[in-house]
Design an enzyme around this catalytic site. Structure first.
Site, PDB file in Angstrom:
ATOM      1  N   GLY A  67       0.824  -1.201   0.000  1.00  0.00           N
ATOM      2  CA  GLY A  67       0.000   0.000   0.000  1.00  0.00           C
ATOM      3  C   GLY A  67       0.854   1.243   0.000  1.00  0.00           C
ATOM      4  CG  ASP A  68       2.985   4.876  -1.217  1.00  0.00           C
ATOM      5  OD1 ASP A  68       3.903   4.611  -0.421  1.00  0.00           O
ATOM      6  OD2 ASP A  68       2.813   6.008  -1.697  1.00  0.00           O
ATOM      7  CD  GLN A  69      -2.989   8.281   2.708  1.00  0.00           C
ATOM      8  OE1 GLN A  69      -2.362   8.784   3.618  1.00  0.00           O
ATOM      9  NE2 GLN A  69      -4.200   7.766   2.856  1.00  0.00           N
TER      10      GLN A  69
END
Length: 192
Positions: free
Chosen positions: A67-69
């Site tokens: 995941g990354d934001q």
């Protein structure tokens, strides 16, 4: 099949653990620098994918979650400030404004090579903040310097926010959980 989270974030881990599935976590290998000309959406998806796939050799028979934001304001990506002064600068810029957070999710089956990707979008309107409030927040919540724009909603950062719009409340913390459940089902993992 083993379920592995490619992250050291305790908040991401806590969200996924709500599903009641056995989970291990491992630090991914990933340079988080945006590429020239890359949109916030493209950066978030690429980094989520890279993080998940970076653990394939050490976890050859696993479902690996990456995941990354990436936050976006005025067409500019907002990364992690890492320093107090940069955090103050970012929060001044974001104060009283609406920021779009792209929370990318990748699920990589290291046994079959199948990759699933999705993105949760969250619009966050911050309160109008004084310099004293910004400095107080960053002093009391130093971990926020390692979050996009220093906007760490799951702790004291909730006081920064005026409004949050999302189809999945978990996305802002970094894991579009509703989408993850669907991805896991596609891999034959039933949560319920």
């Amino acid at each position: 099949m083993q379920l592995v989270l490619a992250s050291t974030s305790r908040y991401r881990r806590e969200i996924i653990e709500r599903l009641g599935l056995p989970l291990t976590a491992s630090a991914p290998v990933c340079d988080e620098t945006p590429l020239p000309g890359e949109s916030a959406l493209e950066t978030a998806v690429r980094l989520a994918r890279t993080k998940a796939m970076s653990l394939a050799t050490t976890h050859p028979d696993a479902l690996i979650i990456g995941g990354d934001q990436v936050a976006l304001l005025d067409g500019q990506q907002i990364g992690k400030p890492h320093t107090f002064d940069k955090g103050v600068e970012m929060l001044r810029w974001m104060s009283g404004r609406t920021v779009l957070f792209h929370s990318a999710l990748a699920l990589y089956n290291s046994h079959t090579g199948r990759l699933q990707e999705d993105v949760g979008l969250t619009r966050v309107t911050l309160r109008t903040l004084s310099d004293a409030q910004i400095r107080s927040y960053l002093t009391r919540e130093p971990d926020a310097l390692h979050c996009a724009g220093s906007a760490k909603s799951e702790m004291l950062g909730g006081a920064l926010l005026e409004r949050v719009e999302s189809d999945d409340p978990n996305s802002l913390i970094g894991v579009p959980l509703f989408r993850l459940v669907t991805m896991l089902q596609y891999e034959g993992v039933e949560v319920l």
